[in-house]
Design a protein around this motif. Structure first.
Motif, short mmCIF file in Angstrom:
data_model
loop_
_atom_site.label_atom_id
_atom_site.label_comp_id
_atom_site.label_asym_id
_atom_site.label_seq_id
_atom_site.Cartn_x
_atom_site.Cartn_y
_atom_site.Cartn_z
N ALA A 212 29.04 3.18 47.85
CA ALA A 212 29.78 2.18 48.43
C ALA A 212 29.53 0.74 48.14
CB ALA A 212 29.98 2.57 49.87
N SER A 213 28.19 0.49 47.45
CA SER A 213 27.60 -0.77 47.39
C SER A 213 28.00 -0.94 45.85
CB SER A 213 26.26 -0.69 47.60
OG SER A 213 25.52 -1.94 47.27
N ALA A 214 28.39 -2.62 45.83
CA ALA A 214 28.89 -3.02 44.57
C ALA A 214 28.17 -4.51 44.65
CB ALA A 214 30.24 -3.52 44.55
N THR A 215 27.47 -4.65 43.20
CA THR A 215 26.58 -6.02 42.95
C THR A 215 27.41 -6.41 41.94
OG1 THR A 215 24.54 -4.87 43.98
CG2 THR A 215 24.60 -6.97 42.47
N LEU A 216 27.59 -7.98 42.40
CA LEU A 216 28.11 -8.87 41.24
C LEU A 216 27.16 -9.97 41.04
CD1 LEU A 216 30.37 -10.72 40.10
CD2 LEU A 216 31.01 -11.45 42.39
N LEU B 172 25.68 -11.24 44.37
CA LEU B 172 26.42 -10.85 45.67
C LEU B 172 26.34 -9.38 45.83
CD1 LEU B 172 28.22 -11.11 48.22
CD2 LEU B 172 30.26 -11.43 46.58
N THR B 173 25.76 -8.65 46.72
CA THR B 173 25.91 -7.14 47.12
C THR B 173 26.65 -6.97 48.13
OG1 THR B 173 23.81 -6.88 45.71
CG2 THR B 173 24.53 -5.20 47.31
N ALA B 174 27.48 -6.18 48.27
CA ALA B 174 28.17 -5.84 49.45
C ALA B 174 28.54 -4.28 49.52
CB ALA B 174 29.73 -6.58 49.73
N THR B 175 28.56 -3.89 50.79
CA THR B 175 28.99 -2.42 51.06
C THR B 175 30.67 -2.54 51.15
OG1 THR B 175 26.95 -1.60 51.94
CG2 THR B 175 28.96 -0.38 52.40
N LEU B 176 31.40 -1.91 50.55
CA LEU B 176 33.03 -2.04 50.60
C LEU B 176 33.52 -0.74 50.80
CD1 LEU B 176 33.25 -4.13 47.30
CD2 LEU B 176 33.45 -4.98 49.59
N SER C 266 36.39 2.44 50.63
CA SER C 266 37.11 2.83 49.32
C SER C 266 38.30 2.00 49.08
CB SER C 266 37.36 4.32 49.55
OG SER C 266 36.35 5.20 49.83
N GLY C 267 38.30 1.76 47.78
CA GLY C 267 39.42 0.83 47.17
C GLY C 267 39.15 0.28 46.02
N THR C 268 40.16 -0.63 45.59
CA THR C 268 39.93 -1.22 44.18
C THR C 268 39.88 -2.74 44.52
OG1 THR C 268 41.40 0.35 43.10
CG2 THR C 268 40.93 -1.74 41.95
N TYR C 269 38.89 -3.23 43.90
CA TYR C 269 38.71 -4.98 44.03
C TYR C 269 38.45 -5.56 42.82
CZ TYR C 269 37.30 -2.46 48.57
OH TYR C 269 37.43 -1.91 49.58
N VAL C 270 38.58 -6.61 42.96
CA VAL C 270 38.30 -7.74 41.70
C VAL C 270 37.19 -8.81 42.03
CG1 VAL C 270 39.56 -9.51 40.49
CG2 VAL C 270 40.82 -7.34 41.24
N PHE D 95 37.49 -2.91 39.80
CA PHE D 95 36.42 -1.89 40.03
C PHE D 95 36.88 -1.11 41.16
CE2 PHE D 95 34.61 -5.14 42.11
CZ PHE D 95 34.01 -4.58 43.11
N THR D 96 36.64 0.12 41.24
CA THR D 96 36.99 0.95 42.31
C THR D 96 35.53 1.63 43.00
OG1 THR D 96 38.93 1.83 41.10
CG2 THR D 96 38.17 3.21 42.93
N VAL D 97 35.67 1.53 44.33
CA VAL D 97 34.72 2.03 45.09
C VAL D 97 34.89 3.49 45.72
CG1 VAL D 97 33.05 1.73 47.33
CG2 VAL D 97 33.55 -0.16 45.61
#
Length: 113
Positions: free
Chosen positions: A38-42, A85-89, A91-95, A111-113
């Protein structure tokens, strides 16, 4: 992780209807995302140059369907490079987006989490 000042600033940038991915070199500005659970890093391989100044001022994740900002971070020119930037998101699709003080708003691939 949402900084309220950053969230307000990026919401204003999104409402402004600025051209996307229009200025500067794509290899230094196009948002790159790594997802782990669930973690995404930009991140972007961009300089943080206080002398110019030339730096990434904001990074954020927005819901791909609603445009709602779910995570945002502000930076200053003296922050280390590369900015991230790192965030826990949920479930879903993000830009992913980033704003360079000289080259404007850059939008990455959904992208999808």
């Amino acid at each position: 992780e949402i900084q309220q000042d950053a969230a307000a600033a990026v919401a204003a940038l999104m409402r402004a209807g600025l051209p996307l991915n229009a200025e500067g070199a794509a290899e230094k500005h196009l948002p790159q995302v790594a997802v782990q659970g669930a973690s995404a890093t930009l991140s972007v391989p961009h300089v943080m140059d206080a002398g110019a100044p030339h730096f990434i001022e904001y990074m954020w994740f927005a819901d791909a369907n609603t445009g709602q900002v779910l995570a945002a971070k502000s930076f200053v020119a003296t922050d280390p490079s590369p900015p991230a930037l790192t965030a826990t998101l949920p479930s879903g699709t993000y830009v992913p987006y980033e704003f360079c003080n000289l080259h404007g708003v850059w939008k990455g691939e959904p992208f999808t989490v």
